[in-house]
Design an enzyme around this catalytic site. Structure first.
Site, PDB file in Angstrom:
ATOM      1  N   CYS A  68      11.863  -4.028   0.102  1.00 48.49           N
ATOM      2  CA  CYS A  68      12.205  -4.065  -1.332  1.00 48.49           C
ATOM      3  C   CYS A  68      11.548  -5.192  -2.106  1.00 48.49           C
ATOM      4  CB  CYS A  68      13.718  -4.096  -1.519  1.00 48.49           C
ATOM      5  SG  CYS A  68      14.529  -5.652  -1.019  1.00 48.49           S
ATOM      6  N   HIS A 106      19.009  -7.222  -1.765  1.00 46.67           N
ATOM      7  CA  HIS A 106      18.147  -6.126  -2.217  1.00 46.67           C
ATOM      8  C   HIS A 106      17.635  -6.410  -3.620  1.00 46.67           C
ATOM      9  CE1 HIS A 106      16.381  -2.221  -2.626  1.00 46.67           C
ATOM     10  NE2 HIS A 106      17.138  -1.925  -3.673  1.00 46.67           N
ATOM     11  N   ASP A 121      13.931   1.424  -8.939  1.00 46.41           N
ATOM     12  CA  ASP A 121      13.971   0.837  -7.592  1.00 46.41           C
ATOM     13  C   ASP A 121      13.075   1.665  -6.685  1.00 46.41           C
ATOM     14  OD1 ASP A 121      14.524  -0.256  -5.140  1.00 46.41           O
ATOM     15  OD2 ASP A 121      16.658   0.200  -5.148  1.00 46.41           O
TER      16      ASP A 121
END
Length: 275
Positions: A68, A106, A121
């Protein structure tokens, strides 16, 4: 604009880019379909560097993937270069139903276009959003790779995805701005903490433009085709897994710095827990 040109080449984007919703959606989808989510460098004990130079070299030039902090780092850099308004956020991953609230590990972002906001995302593995969703709680939203919704509590928001068994919570977050130092600290934690999931399993996920996707957990590969049950296969060897990553997942492993030889890959796999 060399970065943008190379990034567009990596994604196969050849349209006219503007700071608008159409461009945001197209780049989001293309990113998840061309840059795999993967954690090879964590398993290889390589440092995960988050500065622009290293992320560009690894994910764009070397045609590797990442997790991420790397994925959303490259993506939001491109959005800002195009004139998008981006707010960096951090989330607590709850997909495994932890007994206690976990730390923010995250990275995701909130994009503002005119008078509307969108959650973006490109770095949450097999459950990654393949297109942004409008930031409106309690509304079911459909993407090419599944249905999602945001729920809101007094403390925060939660992103959920719909499975056959019902809604599953993925991560919780609030709108507190995250600084680069926040990501550096969390990145160090998830890549170095002995009990981190990323240190014990090979993970890879790549979306396909038709709504399908492929996911890997060690030698277990699952192929998802639109409208059909997922098919899972246990690959017979580490060489078969290496070939799958290169040929089916389009992961380049030949770069002189960011590449991975078959021998190094076999040694790495020998240390992992069974899938």
């Amino acid at each position: 604009m060399a970065f943008i040109d190379e990034y567009f080449t990596r994604l196969g984007f050849n349209g006219e880019a503007r700071a608008d919703l159409a461009t945001l959606k197209q780049l989001h989808l293309l990113h998840t379909c061309h840059i795999p989510f993967e954690n090879l460098d964590v398993l290889l004990e390589r440092p995960i560097l988050l500065d622009d130079v290293h992320l560009f070299e690894k994910l764009v030039i070397a045609r590797r993937g990442g997790y991420c902090y790397e994925q959303n780092g490259v993506f939001t850099r491109a959005l800002r270069a195009l004139g998008f308004t981006v707010q960096d956020l951090g989330a607590r991953v709850v997909i495994a139903n932890p007994p206690e609230m976990p730390p923010r590990t995250h990275r995701l972002s909130l994009i503002t276009l005119a008078d509307q906001q969108w959650l973006a995302d490109v770095g949450f593995g097999g459950q990654t959003l393949s297109t942004p969703i409008v930031f409106t709680p309690d509304t079911v939203q459909h993407t090419p790779h599944g249905s999602y919704r945001l729920t809101e509590s007094e403390e925060d928001y939660c992103l959920e995805t719909l499975h056959d068994e019902g809604w599953q919570a993925l991560y919780r977050f609030d709108l507190a701005h995250q600084y680069p130092a926040d990501y550096l600290m969390a990145n160090h934690f998830v890549s170095r903490w002995p009990d981190s999931h990323f240190r014990h399993h090979l993970l890879l996920a790549k979306m396909r433009p038709d709504g399908g996707k492929i996911t890997l957990v060690n030698r277990r590969v699952t192929r998802h085709a639109p409208g059909l049950p997922a098919v899972t296969e246990q690959l017979a060897s580490d060489d078969a897994l290496y070939d799958c990553m290169v040929e089916e997942c389009a992961l380049s492993l030949t770069h002189p710095v960011h590449g991975v030889s078959r021998e190094a890959f076999r040694v790495m796999m020998a240390r992992l827990e069974p899938a």
